[in-house]
Structure formats: C-alpha cells, structure tokens
Scaffold this active site. Structure first.
Site, short mmCIF file in Angstrom:
data_model
loop_
_atom_site.label_atom_id
_atom_site.label_comp_id
_atom_site.label_asym_id
_atom_site.label_seq_id
_atom_site.Cartn_x
_atom_site.Cartn_y
_atom_site.Cartn_z
NE ARG A 1 -2.36 -2.40 10.04
CZ ARG A 1 -1.40 -2.56 10.94
NH1 ARG A 1 -0.57 -3.61 10.85
NH2 ARG A 1 -1.24 -1.70 11.94
NE ARG B 1 -0.48 -0.19 4.97
CZ ARG B 1 -0.57 0.66 5.99
NH1 ARG B 1 -1.35 1.72 5.91
NH2 ARG B 1 0.12 0.45 7.09
CD GLU C 1 -17.07 1.98 3.44
OE1 GLU C 1 -16.24 1.98 4.36
OE2 GLU C 1 -18.31 2.17 3.62
#
EC number: 2.2.1.1
Length: 689
Positions: A543, A380, A434
């Site tokens: 992550r 990311r 979202e």
C-alpha cells in the site's frame, strides 16, 4: 450475398437439431431404455462404493437420472474428445457423487473402462474419491469442497458470454455452449454459492443452468434442522428463472424444463425433488449418504429393482444405446470444425487471437513497452501501470477486484466493465465477494481462452482460501493480486494488517507467491505469472510508497526471473547474507551499508519468490546462498514460519510474530524493528559483538 455450401449444410443441421429438441415427442426414448441405463449407472455406483469400502452411494441412487438426461438428451459433447472447445460443460458441484459421474462417463463412451470403475478411490486410479480436473477424461472441474463448483460454473458462463460476444460474427457462432451444474443442499448452504448466484443474476448469465438435487437430507439429518428459508424465492430475488419439479423423477418434465431454460434471458435454477438412497431401505436418511450400504442392503435393493446380483453388471442393450453418443459427438465436432474452418478463412486475425488464447500463448511484447520507473511509488500503483500496458497485448485478459479496484489498481482503463449489456468489458466488479471471485476466476481458467486475475487486500485472501487451494490443486493459471501486504498499510490496524498470510500462502503446494521489492520489479512478477501455465500465482504488493531502487548501484530487477538473486554483493566471500522480500529489501540494503562500514562483508539476497528459486539449478542456488556462509538473516514483516529453511537453525529471523497496531506505517516499521539500524544491530549482537 454469397452463401457457401458448407454454411448451408451447417445451418440445416442445426435447424433440424433445434426442431428435434423443441419437439420432445419426436426425440423420446422408451421408458424401458431410460430406466435400464439409469439403473446401470445407479448400481455401478453402488458397486464402486462397496468395492472401495468407502464413498457416497446415496446421491447416485437419488440423482443418476439427472446426469443421464443431460448426457443423453441435452448436452452436446464428444466423448472421444472431451476437450472439444465448443462442448457444453457439466459440473458436479456436489463432488461426493463422483461414482455416478464416472459410471455415466463409462456408459457414454468417455475414456474410462470397467476396470477404472473397479479402481474407484484407489491409489493413482483415474477415479478418485472426488472429481479432479486433468485426471479423469470428462471432468470439467475439481470439486468436493461444497459451493466451489457452483462458483466455477458462474465463471465458465461468464467466460462463454465474453468470448462469444468478442469472437462470434454473423453466421459464425463458433462459441455457443451452455454450462450445467448439479448442486446439493450443502452447496446451497455455503455462502459462496449465494455470492456467486448473486453475480450470475446480475450479469444475466442466460447460458447457465443450475439443477438442485433437492433431497432434504444432510449428514446430520433432515435439512429442517438448520435450513428453513425459501431457497426458490431467494434465487428468484437474485434474478434467476426458477422452477420446482415436485415429481423429480419425471424425465420428460425435466427435459421440457431444461429446454425452456435454454430460451430464458436469465440464468435458470431448477429444483428437482429427489430422494437420497432412492429405492433402498435407507432412503431419505443420512445413513445412506457417505458410507457403503453393506452386502445385505445392496442385494435387497438390487432384488427390488429386478437387477442381477452380479457386481458391475452392464446390460449390453444399455451400453449399445449410450455408446451411440460417440458417433453423435464426433459428428457434432466435425460440423463445428467445418464452421470454424470457414470462420478462420474469413476472419483470420480473430481466429489467430482465439487460438493463441486457447493455447495460453500470452504475448510478452508488452514487457519492452513498460516504462522504467524513476519515482518512488507503491508497488500496487506500479502494478496498475503494468496491467494497462499488458491489456493492449492480451485481449482476453479479464480482471477485477472485490470492491477495491482503485485501491489494488486492477482497472483496465480503456476496456470498460463486464456487465449484462456490455459482455465484452474486461473489468469485473465482484463486489465484496472474495470467495465467489476466487471460484469465478477458477471457472474462467477451467473454461479456457481467458487469462483471469482478481485482486483484494492480502488480509482478505483468507476469505478465498478454498478457491486458491483448488486453483493450485487443479493446476490453473489464475493470478491473484494482493495489496496492502504488511503493517506498512498503517492506520487501519491489526484487523487489516497481514501477519501470517505470506507463509500461509507459501504453504499451499503449487502456488507461487511473488513479492517484488520496488516498482521496476513488478513487471517481472507479472511476467512470471504469465509464463507459469500450470498453476496459480499470487502477486503481493504494498500500500505504502517504496523507494525505487537505484539499479546503477544495485543489480538489475530482471533477477526476479529466477525467484531470488543477489541484489547487492560484497568483495570476496561474504561474512553474512541478509535475505529479504518486498519492501523489506530496502531495509536490508540499508543494513548492509551500516555493516560494511563496520567491516562486516554483507550480501543482500532479494527472495522475491521462494517457489521459483527452488526451481533453479542447484548450482545457481548455491551461488546465491553459499553453503559455507552460515551466518544468515531473513527480514520480512510477517511470521517467521518458513525462513529457517534458508537461514538454518542458528540463523536470525527478523519478523513479526504478533498482531500489529493502529498507527502510521512508518511508525510501525520502526516500532517493530524493521529498520536498517535494528537489523544491523541484531546481526552484530548475534555474531560480531
């Protein structure tokens, strides 16, 4: 100042047009012709539904006058070039009213014939049950799932606002159009419409006008069964200009209200009191919503309206009247073309940028500017670095996230926020919305000229699934960025840890899912998304920090361009092939080292994108996965759902078929067996013990 003659002509034309639109009494048609065309649309719709033995007659009977008014008196468009860029856009969010839309298209001169109307809801026709983008000339968006079209309209209005402020110059309003959306009770019950409406009010999208077909009826009965809130106050609270027309069939009043709306500095919501199944014995009942009325009721209704019983009857007077829009539309586009030609001459660089954006000619010059990453990092983080290089080369790339911009690394650091007062900002803050984000991204893509992307955690892709699916169905170039892609996210636990999401996304036709293995593969994931112009791409990111693979020892990350590639091979024919994705590629490489030490020849295949791999020539696919090597393993920290296609029924899949736990990511990888040692041991136990 020197003013060109063509500029004067254009100015005069639009000033005269403005006068006509602000003085309705000079522009009015007779009520007779209004009623004639509206009834033609109504009964064409009814006949379409009857012939198909399927469909929704109630909305066309109750709301055709709204569509008629928009196409007759309000909107600018060219029926013979429905893709003219500076047209006004109309979205039928209540897509079940499609018969009404197709009938209007036929009347106003779009590329639909009476035979097309007769083929309503039939195989491979141009008139499907719900509107489909790219199939029917004039259809702006694919609708049917209620609420989606409303969000798309917000995205379109955002695109117009950004592009007009970015490209227009004094005297050259080359981008200047409105977005109209017709919504039903059901659209407004859906949560996504609330999410999107909230953003529209916040961004002051003054060129967005929503019209509510307020007929008080749902499939289960009167809306009072489930819906007693004050919708008008809700929209007022969200920052919209709000009107209610109790006399919903007063065309002049509706026109006057829309013209007022066009002068507002806010988005406008117009409630129009209508009656489902207007004029039929079934008026104001659910029975007229979603099935043919039957021959007897149809004939009774036609007689009541003084309409011939003949099927698909079109009065010549009505058609002659509406078809005048063909020449009017052509003239509008020609005037715009003259203006744009002058703009192009005066601002060649801006014009070139706009044209490239409209043609989706996204620059790839940024590829060579992205650094080669040496340090270990979450993918990311690498994605954020890549994005900020790309942004300098693609000025109409607009991105954002659902309140996770720092977590998903979606921020374009040099380009500011898109807000009401800074409409050329390129970072959109969607808040925790979202689903609206997905529909708005789609709306931007439908509009054209924008490369939209949006990010959130992979687990929250579930909140936006209808929008993802619609993007795939409509062949939209939208980029979904999903981080925190496995149990590797750690302590937040099973509520946040994706398990079924990877194969759930891969199961959507026409969606490509790209999961890079390390930082240096990320730029190729973005390259894939940019080159793919006929469908959406989901980029899946970690992550947790992952090792940057030593490419002097293993194959180049460019192999991602083919979807899957041999990242580590063995001498001669392999005994076993290990297929892995994302962070688990590191696990597979470690397992290979252990197996090779035991004399087991092992190949590792990085399957970054199954869908792209399937696009490769058969010869290449056989090279990567030799048919004669049947000992195959797949390693992915998610469900095993689709891996047996690649490993075979006797293959080995090391996966996660249960929910995770709350613990550090490294602990969970070991606990669930995503370690080189466990993978190697499983291979040995199955085939070499």
């Amino acid at each position: 100042m020197v003013v060109q003659l063509d500029q004067i002509h254009f100015f005069i034309f639009h000033e005269v047009l403005k006068i006509f639109k602000t003085m309705p009494q000079l522009f009015k048609t007779s009520k007779k012709i209004d009623e004639l065309v509206i009834n033609t649309i109504r009964f064409l719709s009814v006949d379409m539904v009857e012939r198909a033995k399927s469909g929704h007659p109630g909305m066309p009977l109750g709301a055709s006058h709204i569509v008629y008014l928009l196409y007759d008196r309000i909107m600018k468009y060219n029926p013979k070039n429905p893709n003219w860029f500076n047209r006004d856009r109309f979205i039928l969010s209540a897509g079940h009213g499609s018969a009404m839309l197709y009938a209007a298209f036929y009347m106003f001169g779009f590329d639909l014939t009476l035979e097309d109307l007769k083929a309503f809801r039939q195989l491979n026709s141009k008139t499907p049950g719900h509107p489909e983008y790219g199939l029917t000339p004039g259809v702006e968006v694919t609708t049917g799932n209620l609420g989606q079209g409303f969000g798309n309209a917000v995205g379109m209005a955002m695109a117009e606002k950004f592009l007009s402020h970015y490209f227009n110059r004094e005297g050259y309003p080359v981008i200047d159009h409105y977005t109209y959306v017709l919504v039903s009770d059901g659209d407004l019950m859906e949560g996504v419409s609330y999410e999107a409406a909230s953003l529209a009010g916040h961004f002051k999208l003054n060129k967005l006008i929503a019209i509510w077909d307020n007929n008080h009826i749902t499939i289960d009965g009167d809306t009072k069964l489930t819906w007693t809130e004050d919708v008008l106050k809700r929209f007022e609270a969200l920052g919209w200009e709000v009107y209610h027309l109790e006399d919903g069939y007063n065309l002049d009043l509706l026109e006057e209200t829309i013209l007022k709306a066009k002068e507002s500095d806010k988005p406008t919501f117009i409630s129009v009191r209508t009656h489902i199944g207007y004029g039929t014995p079934l008026q104001d009942t659910p029975e007229v919503h979603g099935k043919p009325m039957g021959k007897e009721i149809v004939e009774e209704t036609k007689k009541k309206f003084g309409w011939p019983l003949e099927e698909f009857y079109v009065p010549e007077e009505a058609l002659n009247y509406t078809r005048r829009k063909v020449e009017e539309g052509k003239a509008l586009e020609e005037e715009w073309n003259k203006l744009y030609a002058e703009y192009r001459e005066k601002y060649p660089d801006l014009a070139q940028t706009l044209e490239k954006a409209l043609n989706k000619e996204w620059s790839l010059d940024w590829l060579e500017k992205v650094e080669e990453f040496k340090e270990d990092m979450p993918t990311r983080k690498a994605s954020g670095k890549v994005l900020n290089v790309m942004a300098d080369y693609i000025p109409t790339m607009i991105g954002g996230s659902a309140d996770l911009s720092e977590s998903v690394n979606t921020v374009l650091k040099k380009y500011g926020d898109f807000e009401a007062d800074t409409p050329t900002g390129r970072n959109v803050h969607y808040g925790v919305r979202e689903h609206a984000m997905g529909t708005i991204l789609n709306g931007m893509a439908y509009h054209g000229g924008i490369l939209p992307y949006g990010g959130t955690f992979l687990i929250f892709s579930e909140y936006m699934r209808p929008a993802i699916r619609t993007a795939a169905l409509a062949n939209l170039q939208v980029i979904f960025v999903y981080s925190h892609d496995s149990i590797g996210l750690g302590e937040d636990g099973p509520t946040h840890q994706p398990v079924e999401q990877l194969w759930s996304l891969r199961s959507i036709p026409n969606l490509w899912v790209v999961r890079p293995a390390d930082a240096n593969e990320v730029k190729y994931a973005w390259e894939i998304a940019l080159k793919r112009k006929n469908g959406p791409t989901a980029i899946i990111l970690t992550r947790q920090k992952v090792k940057t693979i030593d490419r002097s020892k293993y194959a180049s990350p460019e192999g991602v361009r083919k979807g899957a590639y041999v990242i580590a091979d063995t001498e001669g024919k392999p005994d076993v092939v290990i297929i892995a994705t994302g962070s688990e590629v590191q696990v597979a490489l470690g397992a290979k080292e252990i197996l090779e030490q035991k004399g087991i020849k092992t190949r590792v295949v990085n399957m970054a994108c199954c869908e792209l791999f399937e696009e490769q020539p058969e010869e290449y696919k056989r090279e990567v996965l030799p048919p004669e090597v049947t000992k195959r393993v797949a390693v992915e920290a998610g469900r095993d759902t689709g891996w047996y296609k690649y490993v075979g029924s006797d293959g080995l899949v090391i996966s996660l078929n249960e929910f995770g736990k709350s613990a550090p990511g490294s602990v969970l990888f070991e606990y669930y067996g995503f370690t080189p040692e466990n993978v190697a041991n499983k291979v040995i136990e199955k085939w070499f013990s």
